[in-house]
Design an enzyme around this catalytic site. Structure first.
Site, short mmCIF file in Angstrom:
data_model
loop_
_atom_site.label_atom_id
_atom_site.label_comp_id
_atom_site.label_asym_id
_atom_site.label_seq_id
_atom_site.Cartn_x
_atom_site.Cartn_y
_atom_site.Cartn_z
N ASP A 204 38.74 69.64 7.48
CA ASP A 204 40.33 69.64 7.29
C ASP A 204 40.86 71.09 6.91
O ASP A 204 40.04 71.56 6.11
CB ASP A 204 40.79 68.53 6.45
CG ASP A 204 42.14 68.19 6.45
OD1 ASP A 204 42.87 67.85 7.39
OD2 ASP A 204 42.91 68.17 5.40
N GLU A 269 39.14 71.96 11.64
CA GLU A 269 40.51 71.99 12.19
C GLU A 269 40.98 73.36 11.96
O GLU A 269 41.69 73.88 10.94
CB GLU A 269 41.22 71.12 11.45
CG GLU A 269 42.69 70.78 11.67
CD GLU A 269 43.70 70.51 10.58
OE1 GLU A 269 44.77 70.14 10.91
OE2 GLU A 269 43.32 70.69 9.31
#
Ligand code: NOJ
Length: 549
Positions: A204, A269
Site C-alpha cells: 500500500d 501500489e
C-alpha cells in the site's frame, strides 16, 4: 502458471483482486471473510487466474475498512482466524493459485500499540516511530502537507502539545520510515507471513513511505478553496517532499532480498501517473518486482490516449508493469467508459489488450462479470472519505458493493442475510456468476475463453517473448491501435463503428472480444483475406500471416 520459460513464476500471470469484505460471506454476518473466500476459490481458478491479492484482513477498528491496521500479525475476527487463512492458502495452492496479501507500511491505526505508546509521551522510546512535530510559530500545522483524503495532513494532539502527520485519516498516523526500528519491525512482519506460506505482498502507498527529512512544505500550485474534492486539493501542490523520496527505494531493496530468498513477489501500489516515475521503484532491478500502472483508470476513451497508456509504461518499465483498470478505490471501468453495453464492451476490449502486454494484469473481482459500480444511495454511504470532503464523487462505496454469485436470494448469494455491510447496489440475476456460467456469450464466458486461450499461447509461441512492438495510428483507421507480440497481433477498435484493418496476407483471427460476427455483419463487411473487420469497440488477436506457427 503461464510461462514455460526461465522467467519468475509471475511472468505473464493474471492477478485477481479480492476485496475481502465484499467477496463472499462465509459466517452469515454480512461481511466477506476467509471461509467465504475459500468456498469460492474454484471460481477464480476456473477463470484462468494465477494469483489473488487479498485486501487487508488484520485486526482493525475499520475506520478505513482495514487499511487502518491495529496489528500486522493476526486476523480480525470479522474475517476469521489464522487457521482460516491457513486453510485458504492450502486450498488456493491446491488449485494452483498463488496468494499475495496487502501490506500497509505507510501508516497504522491510531489503536496500534506502537502509536498508543508513541502518543503517550514526547519522551517515549517509540515517539520517533511516527512523525511528531511542534506547531508552527502561529500555532498551526508544521507544514502545508494535505491528506490524500482531503483536509490537512496534520492533527494536533492536545495531550502532548505536538502535531502528528497522517497522509490519510487522522486515525491512520504515518510511520517514520527514517527510523531503523520501523524498518526492522516490518522485516519481522513480512517474515511472519512468508513463513505462513503467502506468495508475496501488495504494498500500500508504495510512493509515500519515506518523507523529506526536514519535512519541508510542498510548493503550492494554487490556493485551496472550499468545496474542492480530495483530488483537487491534492493537485493544488507539487508533491516534492511528501512522496517519492529516493530513500524509499532503500526500504524496498531490503524487502526485495527477503522476497527473492522466498521466491515471493512484491507488487507496489505505485500511485504515480507518469510512466518514468514508475521506473523509480523498480530500478536497477533490485526494487519491487511489479509496479501498478493506474492510467488505464484515468484515461479518456480515445485511440491516441489509449495507445500511450499502453506503450509508455512498457517503454519505461518493460515487464514490471502491473496493469489495472478497476479497483476498490476507483469507479469500475465499464461505468467510466460510458456505462451500459458500450461501456462494458470498451472495458472488455481494453482488458484484452492489457492481458497481452508484458507484465502482470489484474482483474478486480466482478470485472469478469462486466460489472459497473453498484448504486449506493446517500443514506447508505459508509466510505469515510465522503464524510471528510462532502464531495460525492470522492465516494468509493459504489465499486465495493458485494459480488453477485447466484440468482434467487436478496443478496445474490453473497450472504445469507437480507442485506450486507453495503447493499447489492442494483445487481440483477443476469449479473451473477451462476447465470453467466450458463451463457456462452456472457462477459464471464468471454473472460474464461480469453484467459485460457492466452495461457496456451504463453505456454507455447509466446513463451519468453517479453516485449511488444506498437504500430503507429494509421490515418485510414484513426480509431484503431495495435501491437505485435511474437507471432500475434493485438488490435483494438475504439470507434463505435466497424473498422477494416489491413493485416499480413494469410492472417487468422484467434480471439475476438465480442461474440462472433453475425452473417449480416459479415455480408456488410468488405473484408478480403488481408483485411480483418472489427466491430465497434472490439479487440482482436490475430496470428499474423506468413509466420511460422
Ligand atoms: C490505498 C488503498 O487502496 C486505499 O483503499 C486506502 O484507503 C489507502 N491506500 C490508505 O491505506
Amino acid at each position: 502458471m503461464p510461462n514455460s520459460s526461465d522467467g519468475p513464476w509471475w511472468a505473464d500471470a493474471i492477478g485477481y483482486e479480492v476485496y475481502i469484505r465484499s467477496f463472499n460471506d462465509g459466517n452469515g454476518d454480512g461481511v466477506g471473510d476467509f471461509s467465504g473466500l475459500t468456498e469460492r476459490l474454484d471460481h477464480i481458478a476456473d477463470l484462468g487466474v494465477d494469483l489473488i491479492w487479498v485486501t487487508p484482513f488484520y485486526p482493525s477498528p475499520m475506520v478505513d475498512f482495514g487499511y487502518d491496521v491495529a496489528t500486522f500479525v493476526d486476523v480480525d475476527p470479522l474475517f476469521g482466524t489464522l487457521d482460516d487463512i491457513d486453510r485458504c492458502l492450502a486450498r488456493a495452492h491446491e488449485l494452483g493459485l498463488k496468494v499475495i496479501i496487502d501490506m500497509v507500511p505507510n501508516h497504522t491505526s491510531d489503536q496500534h500499540q506502537w502509536f498508543v505508546e508513541s502518543a503517550s509521551s514526547p519522551d517515549h522510546p517509540k515517539r520517533d516511530w511516527y512523525l511528531w512535530r511542534d506547531p508552527a510559530p502561529d500555532g498551526g500545522p508544521p507544514n502545508n502537507w494535505v491528506s490524500q483524503f482531503g483536509g490537512p495532513g496534520w492533527t494536533f494532539h492536545e495531550a502532548t502539545g505536538q502535531y502528528f502527520f497522517h497522509a490519510f485519516l487522522p486515525e491512520q498516523p504515518d510511520l517514520n520510515w527514517r527510523n531503523p526500528e520501523v524498518v526492522a519491525a516490518f522485516e519481522e512482519i513480512l517474515t511472519f507471513w512468508l513463513d505462513r506460506g503467502v506468495d508475496g505482498f501488495r504494498i500500500d502507498v508504495t510512493q509515500g513511505l519515506v518523507k523529506d527529512a526536514a519535512l519541508r512544505s510542498n510548493p503550492e500550485l494554487r490556493p485551496l478553496t472550499d468545496g474542492m474534492s480530495r483530488f483537487e486539493q491534492w493537485d493544488s501542490f507539487e508533491h516534492r517532499h511528501d512522496i517519492m523520496q529516493p530513500e524509499t527505494l532503500d526500504v524496498f531493496r531490503r524487502w526485495r532480498r527477503l522476497a527473492d530468498s522466498r521466491n515471493a513477489v512484491l507488487v507496489g501500489e505505485t500511485y504515480v501517473l507518469d510512466a518514468a516515475a514508475l521506473r523509480h521503484f523498480l530500478e536497477p532491478n533490485d526494487g519491487i518486482h511489479i509496479g501498478f500502472w493506474f492510467e488505464p483508470m484515468h484515461t479518456e476513451w480515445d485511440a491516441a490516449a489509449l495507445r500511450s497508456v499502453l506503450a509508455d509504461p512498457h517503454r519505461e518499465a518493460g515487464a514490471n508493469v502491473g496493469w489495472v483498470m478497476s479497483s476498490h478505490d476507483d469507479p469500475r471501468a465499464p461505468g467510466r467508459f460510458g456505462g451500459g453495453r458500450e461501456g462494458a464492451e470498451r472495458a472488455r476490449g481494453l482488458f484484452t489488450m492489457l492481458s497481452m502486454m508484458p507484465g502482470l494484469p489484474f482483474l478486480y473481482m466482478g470485472d469478469e462479470l462486466g460489472l459497473s459500480d453498484g448504486q449506493v444511495e446517500p443514506d447508505r454511504f459508509i466510505d469515510p472519505v465522503v464524510f471528510r470532503t462532502g464531495v460525492v464523487t470522492d465516494n468509493r462505496d459504489g465499486c465495493r458493493t458485494p459480488m453477485p454469485w447466484e440468482p434467487g436470494s436478496p443478496m445474490f448469494g453473497f450472504t445469507s442475510l437480507d442485506d450486507g455491510w453495503l447493499p447489492h447496489g442494483g445487481r440483477t440475476d443476469a449479473d451473477t456468476v451462476a447465470a453467466q456460467s450458463a451463457d456462452s456469450d456472457s462477459p464471464l464466458a468471454h473472460m474464461r475463453r480469453l484467459l485460457h486461450t492466452r495461457r496456451t499461447w504463453f505456454a507455447s509461441d509466446l513463451a519468453g517473448v517479453g516485449s511488444v512492438t506498437f504500430g503507429p495510428i494509421d490515418e485510414e483507421n484513426p480509431s484503431v491501435i495495435w501491437f505485435d507480440r511474437g507471432p500475434l497481433r493485438c488490435v483494438l477498435n475504439t470507434a463505435d463503428t466497424l473498422a477494416e484493418v489491413p493485416v499480413p496476407a494469410g492472417s487468422t483471427v484467434e480471439y475476438r472480444s465480442l461474440a462472433d460476427f453475425t452473417e449480416v455483419e459479415l455480408a456488410s463487411s468488405t473484408a478480403s483475406p488481408d483485411v480483418v473487420s472489427l466491430r465497434a469497440r472490439e479487440a482482436l488477436i490475430v496470428r499474423r500471416g506468413g509466420e511460422a506457427t
